[in-house]
Write an enzyme that holds these catalytic residues in place. Structure first.
Site, PDB file in Angstrom:
ATOM      1  N   ASN A 189       0.824  -1.200   0.000  1.00  0.00           N
ATOM      2  CA  ASN A 189       0.000   0.000   0.000  1.00  0.00           C
ATOM      3  C   ASN A 189       0.864   1.258   0.000  1.00  0.00           C
ATOM      4  O   ASN A 189       0.496   2.250  -0.619  1.00  0.00           O
ATOM      5  CB  ASN A 189      -0.938  -0.001   1.214  1.00  0.00           C
ATOM      6  CG  ASN A 189      -2.078  -0.989   1.044  1.00  0.00           C
ATOM      7  OD1 ASN A 189      -2.996  -0.762   0.282  1.00  0.00           O
ATOM      8  ND2 ASN A 189      -2.003  -2.109   1.746  1.00  0.00           N
ATOM      9  N   GLU A 190       1.966   1.225   0.716  1.00  0.00           N
ATOM     10  CA  GLU A 190       2.910   2.339   0.678  1.00  0.00           C
ATOM     11  C   GLU A 190       4.346   1.843   0.718  1.00  0.00           C
ATOM     12  O   GLU A 190       4.657   0.873   1.422  1.00  0.00           O
ATOM     13  CB  GLU A 190       2.692   3.315   1.848  1.00  0.00           C
ATOM     14  CG  GLU A 190       1.570   4.313   1.645  1.00  0.00           C
ATOM     15  CD  GLU A 190       0.212   3.741   1.985  1.00  0.00           C
ATOM     16  OE1 GLU A 190      -0.804   4.286   1.513  1.00  0.00           O
ATOM     17  OE2 GLU A 190       0.176   2.739   2.718  1.00  0.00           O
TER      18      GLU A 190
END
Length: 286
Positions: A43-44
């Protein structure tokens, strides 16, 4: 290229929320950072750089685009930087959301990171509630109409959707591709359903469904969204009281995590902080 995989808001590898971490991002162009994040697929992915305004600078990328702030990524990166003896103690970080205060509480067996976020902002949702429910594959009657649906921001925008029962969360199947059609006030916002009904002895439960622009579907444990949840709890439920909360997330997808949130209110401004740790999982080479 070597990327470190750390899981935030847990001490157990492969629980919590994964973050990719590059501890020396100073020689990379933004386009290269984006390409690395796309290849890592979390996600990051976070890049640590020098700063002239704070102790360090952090840049955050989803597989699809750069974002201003990431709570779990910040905590994971600071733990990784301590583990790798890049930092020992710092007080501030530079982000696209501004200069934020941080604090490190370290013992021989544990590292806890305290992270300040931006003062909370809220905007009323004026969209179609039935269409919103459809995007989560639930019935509109499962949304708690006694509480407001609002966009919230402590560094990045998400739509906070109150849900009556914890049982509803297991049924949710997000249709991320239609989120921008519903979130006409902020097309790149994510959707964050939450409930005061919980699995564990905590204050709130949440799930976090990503904007389709990010290139991901669900975030297992979110620091910024949990932070703004805490501000929501203070503002709309406790009527502007200071609060210390524990928030659970990730249980429906086997990524149990607990996020600690504190909110201090002064002149109707909600100042938000979160606390958590992270654990090393493995090195990724691309």
């Amino acid at each position: 290229m070597k990327i470190l995989h750390y899981d935030a808001f847990t001490k157990i590898p492969n629980m919590g929320n994964p973050a990719g971490i590059v501890l020396d991002g100073s020689k990379l162009h933004t386009s290269e950072m984006q390409e690395i994040a796309r290849n890592v697929g979390f996600n990051e992915t976070v890049f640590l750089l020098p700063s002239t305004e704070a102790d360090i600078k952090l840049k955050y990328f989803t597989p699809g685009h750069e974002i201003d702030l990431c709570g779990h990524g910040t905590i994971a990166t600071l733990v990784a930087a301590i583990d790798n003896k890049i930092i020992k103690n710092i007080n501030s970080i530079e982000t696209n959301a501004g200069i934020l205060n941080v604090a490190i509480d370290q013992t021989d067996s544990d590292i806890q990171i305290k992270m300040e976020q931006k003062p909370a902002q809220f905007v009323d949702f004026i969209g179609d509630i039935h269409y919103l429910a459809e995007s989560l594959d639930i019935d509109a009657r499962e949304i708690d109409s006694t509480l407001p649906i609002v966009y919230g921001n402590t560094g990045i925008w998400t739509l906070l959707v109150p849900i009556k029962s914890i049982k509803t969360f297991t049924k949710m199947k997000p249709k991320n591709n239609i989120f921008p059609d519903i979130l006409t006030q902020n097309k790149k916002a994510s959707i964050h359903p939450f409930s005061l009904s919980t699995y564990n002895d905590v204050d709130m439960h949440g799930r976090h469904f990503s904007s389709p622009y990010s290139g991901t579907i669900e975030d297992p444990a979110t620091g910024t969204a949990s932070g703004v949840m805490g501000a929501y709890y203070s503002k709309y439920i406790k009527r502007n009281k200071n609060v210390n909360l524990k928030i659970e997330q990730g249980q429906e997808i086997g990524k149990d995590a607990i996020i600690e949130v504190n909110v201090r209110v002064n002149n109707d401004i909600h100042y938000v902080g979160i606390k958590g740790t992270a654990t090393f999982v493995k090195e990724i080479k691309i």
